[in-house]
Design a protein around this motif. Sequence first.
Motif, PDB file in Angstrom:
ATOM      1  N   UNK A   1      28.273  34.046  32.243  1.00  0.00           N
ATOM      2  CA  UNK A   1      29.288  33.253  32.507  1.00  0.00           C
ATOM      3  C   UNK A   1      29.859  33.961  33.998  1.00  0.00           C
ATOM      4  N   UNK A   2      30.183  35.423  33.863  1.00  0.00           N
ATOM      5  CA  UNK A   2      30.541  35.782  34.941  1.00  0.00           C
ATOM      6  C   UNK A   2      29.461  35.832  36.362  1.00  0.00           C
TER       7      UNK A   2
ATOM      8  N   UNK B   1      41.425  37.122  20.815  1.00  0.00           N
ATOM      9  CA  UNK B   1      40.083  37.214  20.428  1.00  0.00           C
ATOM     10  C   UNK B   1      39.123  36.027  20.962  1.00  0.00           C
ATOM     11  N   UNK B   2      39.552  35.181  21.725  1.00  0.00           N
ATOM     12  CA  UNK B   2      38.998  34.037  22.085  1.00  0.00           C
ATOM     13  C   UNK B   2      38.293  34.828  23.351  1.00  0.00           C
ATOM     14  N   UNK B   3      36.778  34.197  23.390  1.00  0.00           N
ATOM     15  CA  UNK B   3      35.902  34.569  24.643  1.00  0.00           C
ATOM     16  C   UNK B   3      36.196  33.335  25.733  1.00  0.00           C
ATOM     17  N   UNK B   4      36.667  33.961  26.927  1.00  0.00           N
ATOM     18  CA  UNK B   4      37.083  33.222  28.346  1.00  0.00           C
ATOM     19  C   UNK B   4      36.456  33.603  29.610  1.00  0.00           C
TER      20      UNK B   4
ATOM     21  N   UNK C   1      34.671  29.857  26.610  1.00  0.00           N
ATOM     22  CA  UNK C   1      33.381  30.012  26.762  1.00  0.00           C
ATOM     23  C   UNK C   1      32.555  29.226  25.542  1.00  0.00           C
ATOM     24  N   UNK C   2      31.681  28.668  25.455  1.00  0.00           N
ATOM     25  CA  UNK C   2      31.074  27.924  24.592  1.00  0.00           C
ATOM     26  C   UNK C   2      29.923  29.073  23.922  1.00  0.00           C
ATOM     27  N   UNK C   3      29.524  28.974  22.739  1.00  0.00           N
ATOM     28  CA  UNK C   3      28.693  30.106  22.005  1.00  0.00           C
ATOM     29  C   UNK C   3      27.442  30.230  22.814  1.00  0.00           C
TER      30      UNK C   3
ATOM     31  N   UNK D   1      47.203  40.661  51.280  1.00  0.00           N
ATOM     32  CA  UNK D   1      48.290  41.647  51.549  1.00  0.00           C
ATOM     33  C   UNK D   1      47.781  42.913  51.201  1.00  0.00           C
ATOM     34  N   UNK D   2      47.894  43.900  51.936  1.00  0.00           N
ATOM     35  CA  UNK D   2      47.348  45.153  51.610  1.00  0.00           C
ATOM     36  C   UNK D   2      48.432  46.219  51.076  1.00  0.00           C
ATOM     37  N   UNK D   3      48.326  47.047  50.170  1.00  0.00           N
ATOM     38  CA  UNK D   3      46.943  47.343  49.451  1.00  0.00           C
ATOM     39  C   UNK D   3      46.737  46.218  48.424  1.00  0.00           C
ATOM     40  N   UNK D   4      45.319  46.023  48.102  1.00  0.00           N
ATOM     41  CA  UNK D   4      45.008  44.968  47.217  1.00  0.00           C
ATOM     42  C   UNK D   4      44.062  45.300  46.336  1.00  0.00           C
ATOM     43  N   UNK D   5      43.742  44.539  45.342  1.00  0.00           N
ATOM     44  CA  UNK D   5      42.741  44.527  44.260  1.00  0.00           C
ATOM     45  C   UNK D   5      41.750  43.502  45.076  1.00  0.00           C
ATOM     46  N   UNK D   6      40.531  43.235  44.139  1.00  0.00           N
ATOM     47  CA  UNK D   6      39.623  42.465  44.661  1.00  0.00           C
ATOM     48  C   UNK D   6      38.945  41.755  43.617  1.00  0.00           C
ATOM     49  N   UNK D   7      38.312  40.392  43.990  1.00  0.00           N
ATOM     50  CA  UNK D   7      37.476  39.982  42.872  1.00  0.00           C
ATOM     51  C   UNK D   7      37.799  38.543  42.327  1.00  0.00           C
ATOM     52  N   UNK D   8      37.345  37.550  42.199  1.00  0.00           N
ATOM     53  CA  UNK D   8      37.849  36.308  41.690  1.00  0.00           C
ATOM     54  C   UNK D   8      37.165  35.725  40.332  1.00  0.00           C
ATOM     55  N   UNK D   9      36.104  36.596  39.881  1.00  0.00           N
ATOM     56  CA  UNK D   9      35.554  35.828  38.835  1.00  0.00           C
ATOM     57  C   UNK D   9      35.311  36.710  37.770  1.00  0.00           C
ATOM     58  N   UNK D  10      35.330  36.665  36.368  1.00  0.00           N
ATOM     59  CA  UNK D  10      35.068  37.430  35.325  1.00  0.00           C
ATOM     60  C   UNK D  10      34.966  36.878  33.944  1.00  0.00           C
ATOM     61  N   UNK D  11      34.535  37.524  32.969  1.00  0.00           N
ATOM     62  CA  UNK D  11      34.589  36.907  31.611  1.00  0.00           C
ATOM     63  C   UNK D  11      34.932  38.002  30.699  1.00  0.00           C
TER      64      UNK D  11
END
Length: 326
Positions: free
Chosen positions: A119-120, A83-86, A110-112, A57-67
């Motif tokens: 990860x990203x 504060x958790x890393x994810x 995310x493990x240390x 659906x437009x307008x839209x953001x984009x992207x499926x993956x991040x850390x």
Amino acid sequence: MSEAKAIRFDTTGGPEVFYFDTVQVDDPGPGEVRIRQTAIGVNFIDTYHRTGLYPLPLPSSIGLEAAGVVEAIGAEVLDFAVGDRVAYCSGPVGAYATERLIPASRVVALPGLVTDEIAAAAMLKGCTTEMLVERCAKVEAGQTVLVHAAAGGVGQLLVQWLRHAGARVIGTAGSDDKATIAREAGADEVILYRDEDVAASVRELTDGKGVDVVFDGVGADTWAGSLASLAKRGLLVSYGNASGPVTGVELSTLTRHGSLFVTRPTMMDYYATRDEMLTGTTRLLDLIADGTIVVDIGAKFALADAAEAHRAMEGRKTMGSTILVP
């Protein structure tokens, strides 16, 4: 509520449709977390969303993956704390941003030993690889497998994972430099597809038998060669459309090539529940942490330069994974 920067688009088309916008990010609601993102993955599926091949659906953001780091949590969130890393890799869309809200059910810790950038770069491609090898094709030791675009982001992970599974791996690449990368990832043989007939080379390398499985993320350009490379009752896993979608398929073609099997999987169908997602992501992150899977970040762009990242990826100028950094 906080203010963030994000890549958005109002109409489908080339990379020029992207613009860098200021957006408001609400406080997380029940079951949500707000993440300050430190690294963002760029994947071919993002180009399918941008061009409208997979409509949004437009307008839209984009992207499926991040850390990144959890900045706030909503009610009913029990698995994470500020504060958790994810990281996450299965949407909803909106990863091309400095901050965002996302359901906590789609996020993993995310493990240390796994950095945010790794990860990203690895979550979506790596979970796709896990799904393709272990759940979809169920590759076994001793099988011979053909991997198209073996120097690419998914290609390198597939080669490594298949070698770990005990398979013999034949890769394809478009240049000597990319062939070297595929061999360094563990490919037993590499076919230069611009110089050689892939199916004929596969037959020569397999004493005429063909391969048990083909992993094909290229699509239209490689479809016929993939079918012709398979052994009788072999499996073609068509998982991408880098050269355009496969169309006009006649089922009788599968008979002529030896009673072949074909599947067109998507990771989301194999990661439909949180338990399925945790099984796959845990497997991937463990293999990265112990060094079995090595993630190659071939290119890094500023978030504001997302259009340039797409141009480089679509022009086949990238090797390994591409990430954006805020």
